[in-house]
Design a protein around this motif. Structure first.
Motif, PDB file in Angstrom:
ATOM      1  N   TRP A 136       0.830  -1.204   0.000  1.00 31.75           N
ATOM      2  CA  TRP A 136       0.000   0.000   0.000  1.00 31.75           C
ATOM      3  C   TRP A 136       0.863   1.252   0.000  1.00 31.75           C
ATOM      4  O   TRP A 136       1.876   1.312   0.698  1.00 31.75           O
ATOM      5  N   ILE A 137       0.445   2.242  -0.764  1.00 29.85           N
ATOM      6  CA  ILE A 137       0.981   3.588  -0.591  1.00 29.85           C
ATOM      7  C   ILE A 137       0.128   4.252   0.484  1.00 29.85           C
ATOM      8  O   ILE A 137      -1.104   4.270   0.380  1.00 29.85           O
ATOM      9  N   VAL A 138       0.787   4.769   1.515  1.00 29.69           N
ATOM     10  CA  VAL A 138       0.055   5.433   2.605  1.00 29.69           C
ATOM     11  C   VAL A 138       0.577   6.853   2.737  1.00 29.69           C
ATOM     12  O   VAL A 138       1.790   7.086   2.824  1.00 29.69           O
ATOM     13  N   VAL A 145       8.265  -1.309   6.111  1.00 34.61           N
ATOM     14  CA  VAL A 145       7.815   0.032   5.749  1.00 34.61           C
ATOM     15  C   VAL A 145       8.954   0.754   5.048  1.00 34.61           C
ATOM     16  O   VAL A 145      10.102   0.678   5.471  1.00 34.61           O
ATOM     17  N   TYR A 146       8.622   1.428   3.961  1.00 25.94           N
ATOM     18  CA  TYR A 146       9.608   2.260   3.292  1.00 25.94           C
ATOM     19  C   TYR A 146       9.105   3.700   3.324  1.00 25.94           C
ATOM     20  O   TYR A 146       7.986   3.981   2.890  1.00 25.94           O
ATOM     21  N   ILE A 147       9.890   4.621   3.889  1.00 26.50           N
ATOM     22  CA  ILE A 147       9.483   6.031   3.948  1.00 26.50           C
ATOM     23  C   ILE A 147      10.139   6.765   2.789  1.00 26.50           C
ATOM     24  O   ILE A 147      11.362   6.762   2.645  1.00 26.50           O
ATOM     25  N   ASP A 148       9.307   7.370   1.956  1.00 29.30           N
ATOM     26  CA  ASP A 148       9.805   8.053   0.767  1.00 29.30           C
ATOM     27  C   ASP A 148      10.178   9.485   1.157  1.00 29.30           C
ATOM     28  O   ASP A 148       9.346  10.233   1.672  1.00 29.30           O
ATOM     29  N   PRO A 150       5.140  16.128  -1.203  1.00 26.82           N
ATOM     30  CA  PRO A 150       4.713  17.242  -0.337  1.00 26.82           C
ATOM     31  C   PRO A 150       5.364  17.175   1.047  1.00 26.82           C
ATOM     32  O   PRO A 150       5.542  16.102   1.618  1.00 26.82           O
ATOM     33  N   LYS A 151       5.705  18.367   1.548  1.00 29.81           N
ATOM     34  CA  LYS A 151       6.462  18.465   2.802  1.00 29.81           C
ATOM     35  C   LYS A 151       5.612  18.159   4.039  1.00 29.81           C
ATOM     36  O   LYS A 151       6.120  17.810   5.090  1.00 29.81           O
ATOM     37  N   ASP A 152       4.300  18.355   3.906  1.00 33.07           N
ATOM     38  CA  ASP A 152       3.443  18.194   5.093  1.00 33.07           C
ATOM     39  C   ASP A 152       2.814  16.806   5.169  1.00 33.07           C
ATOM     40  O   ASP A 152       1.777  16.608   5.767  1.00 33.07           O
ATOM     41  N   GLU A 153       3.472  15.832   4.516  1.00 34.02           N
ATOM     42  CA  GLU A 153       2.948  14.459   4.579  1.00 34.02           C
ATOM     43  C   GLU A 153       4.074  13.475   4.875  1.00 34.02           C
ATOM     44  O   GLU A 153       5.200  13.681   4.452  1.00 34.02           O
ATOM     45  N   VAL A 154       3.694  12.410   5.576  1.00 32.68           N
ATOM     46  CA  VAL A 154       4.565  11.230   5.590  1.00 32.68           C
ATOM     47  C   VAL A 154       4.091  10.351   4.434  1.00 32.68           C
ATOM     48  O   VAL A 154       2.902  10.035   4.322  1.00 32.68           O
ATOM     49  N   PHE A 155       5.021  10.017   3.557  1.00 29.63           N
ATOM     50  CA  PHE A 155       4.700   9.285   2.329  1.00 29.63           C
ATOM     51  C   PHE A 155       5.372   7.917   2.431  1.00 29.63           C
ATOM     52  O   PHE A 155       6.585   7.801   2.309  1.00 29.63           O
ATOM     53  N   ALA A 156       4.583   6.871   2.675  1.00 27.88           N
ATOM     54  CA  ALA A 156       5.187   5.566   2.962  1.00 27.88           C
ATOM     55  C   ALA A 156       4.658   4.475   2.045  1.00 27.88           C
ATOM     56  O   ALA A 156       3.550   4.590   1.516  1.00 27.88           O
ATOM     57  N   THR A 157       5.474   3.448   1.840  1.00 27.77           N
ATOM     58  CA  THR A 157       4.986   2.223   1.221  1.00 27.77           C
ATOM     59  C   THR A 157       5.012   1.148   2.301  1.00 27.77           C
ATOM     60  O   THR A 157       6.038   0.944   2.946  1.00 27.77           O
TER      61      THR A 157
END
Lengths: 410, 410
Positions: free
Chosen positions: A341-343, A366-369, A375-382
């Protein structure tokens, strides 16, 4: 003389009239009987003054039913008054052909039984996949299979929008506007972009495939209107593309059905479906994977399917009327397999590290992109290999679920 | 009790028996009648001692015909004795279901009429595209269309070989050997690699689509056995991939039909079909482009189509028997549209410049590939926008046509 009444003189209705007129001689040769369109029902007769068929256009429903009509072809769309007209037609022992997915998804169970009771046919091939032959092959050609899953692009408007977002980097709003300008999207595109249109078609397909009664209003249905350029960017990086997919499957008599944007591989069958085309991928336990591809909407593609139904009423008189089973499905809201999942989680900068450490704690892989373009105001994870149910439950524990967007990698 | 006789107990025959046995209860519920396999005909009974069905296996053809059999299912393959057995069965008013493309391509016209005369069915869905529903959709669902073209990958063995040549840089010989080891190719693969198998299937499809009588032995049929790594290299450079395509079209009642390796775009529907899968792309004047995709061979996929035919015999008793039209097609040997071509001419070094200058003289737009990786004893050219007929005629004027290889870019 075979007499046809058409309800509606819009895109599909006028296409059906065109095909009947084009084939009038070949029908005569085939059936040893003439065929004619006796009446076309519209809301407001005055608006059709310029139609070639003006002399047979009426705005009085009773004209249709009192005529000596053999087949009523419903191309009005919408639930009412199509529902009432079809019901009346069947009760008066007229065959009915319809392209109306709203109606069949909602009232198919009742109307198909009513057709059977009255010993007439109710066919609706055009309601799913437009011109693609899918319902009749599903019923007649896969009878030796237990269908185990359906994955499908069932809406041309949204597939056109996603193609433009992905290939030409348009925003959702701009792609929608382009679709409207080109006539691929209606003025009110809600039913398409929110997924209701796809859900109704998935409902019809799944009723037939699994022989259970489903109700699309209980499906998980997520629209494409929340997608942005970062979802597209991320899917490209993964060698994938975002598609709006209706998916259902059956495991131990439990059925999952949902409609949502997902990331599919660019090299997959569904990943290659572009613009206004549709495709339906069916998995059967004997036949394996089958796919059907073509135009899911439009005047002549849809009319082609309606016309084939009309001819099947006339030629294959003993064809079994397809019925929906009234036994309700045991519906699973969450997807049944472990998926990646992309979260995306909206965060205040001060909470970023907390959220990241919670993600690593709750999920195995978990991979943190940290890409600068994101965007700077998000945690973008796989997040890898997690059940949907577990994903949602775990996220709910440590963050406001309203700040979370997830995208399944199919 | 419905009684089925199966001719042949090989891959397909045993798959059909398996599907009937698996579905025995659902058939009983559906038809209010039991079903049984009464006899299975084999060449040599002793070889089937270990079969579960040994008690009903026979090697005497008369056993089949004297039994009170309702449906004869022919899964022997080959022309003889399948032809004689099917003829006898139809004359004795038994329905026949067959997967035999050789037979239908050669004797379909006669056998289908014979079925009609005897008021029984002869169905052959499995003969084209294995498990893919294609003949019944073509007949029943596209009836409002004039089919204008067919482009299809109809042979899984050769598609597997080409996939391996293209993706893993195997030579033709190595890819063929691998296909044989994995059971995708037969010990004698002639019919597959020379294109006879695909041509027969294209013949059946085209007979139905254009309602004319074609004879595949008059088609242009080129095998894949002459392809080498340079063809693959060149097609990759062009963003394409080599596929073995059966193609037919109709223009002003003139039909072109051919089977040959061609270069298709990697992003096209046919370009994405890999390994043992088949795909059939049909263009209709109303519906536009439709594609069907799935497994074109194998035990259960093929049995799935045969089983569906059996059920259609039993359920849709009034279905129109499909007939082939005896009116011969006006066949065009050469492809009908201007195309781009890869042309390879074996030359002595001294003649190289002469050949190149002749090419530039005879054709409007020519690109000579001088890549170091290409063979030194050939002129390797791309010739743009030329009719096949003109290409061949012009080449013949200035070079020995036996030294020329051409590859169409579709």
């Amino acid at each position: 003389m075979i007499s046809i009444a058409i309800l509606g003189n819009g895109v599909v209705g006028s296409g059906v009239a065109e095909l009947i007129e084009k084939n009038i001689n070949s029908i005569k040769n085939k059936l040893n009987k003439g065929i004619k369109i006796s009446k076309i029902l519209v809301k407001n007769k005055d608006k059709h003054r310029n139609s070639n068929n003006y002399r047979i256009i009426t705005d009085k429903p009773e004209d249709i039913l009192k005529e000596d009509v053999d087949i009523v072809v419903e191309c009005m769309g919408g639930l009412n008054p199509a529902y009432e007209y079809i019901k009346m037609s069947l009760k008066q022992k007229k065959h009915v052909v319809t392209a109306n997915k709203d109606l069949i998804a909602k009232h198919g169970l009742e109307l198909l039984s009513l057709a059977k009771e009255n010993n007439v046919k109710l066919y609706f091939e055009a309601s799913v996949g437009g011109g693609i032959p899918i319902l009749r092959p599903l019923k007649n050609c896969l009878i030796g299979n237990n269908v185990t899953s359906i994955k499908a692009i069932l809406n041309g408007t949204t597939n056109f929008i996603l193609t433009k977002m992905s290939k030409e980097n348009l925003s959702f709003d701009k792609a929608l506007k382009l679709a409207q300008e080109l006539g691929f999207a209606e003025a009110d595109p809600t039913s398409d972009i929110k997924g209701y249109d796809s859900a109704r078609k998935l409902n019809i397909l799944s009723n037939i495939a699994y022989n259970r009664n489903l109700d699309w209003e209980t499906f998980k249905v997520e629209g494409i209107d929340k997608l942005d350029e970062f979802d597209i960017l991320k899917s490209n990086r993964l060698g994938g593309t975002v598609k709006f997919i209706g998916i259902s499957n059956i495991i131990n008599d439990k059925i999952h059905a949902s409609v949502r944007p997902v990331i599919v591989s660019k090299d997959s069958i569904l990943g290659k479906v572009e613009n206004e085309f549709n495709s339906i991928v069916i998995e059967g336990d004997s036949v394996g994977e089958l796919a059907f591809y073509g135009k899911g909407a439009g005047k002549l593609p849809t009319a082609s399917a309606v016309y084939a139904d009309i001819m099947n009423v006339l030629i294959n008189k003993k064809e079994d009327q397809l019925l929906f089973n009234k036994e309700p499905a045991n519906l699973q809201k969450s997807f049944t397999d472990k998926k990646d999942w992309i979260v995306r989680i909206k965060v205040d900068n001060k909470d970023r590290h907390k959220i990241i450490s919670k993600l690593s704690e709750k999920f195995n892989k978990v991979y943190i992109d940290t890409d600068d373009l994101l965007p700077k105001d998000e945690v973008f994870a796989t997040i890898y290999s997690v059940y949907e149910k577990d994903l949602e439950e775990n996220l709910r524990i440590f963050t406001d679920i309203n700040n979370v967007k997830t995208l399944m990698i199919l």
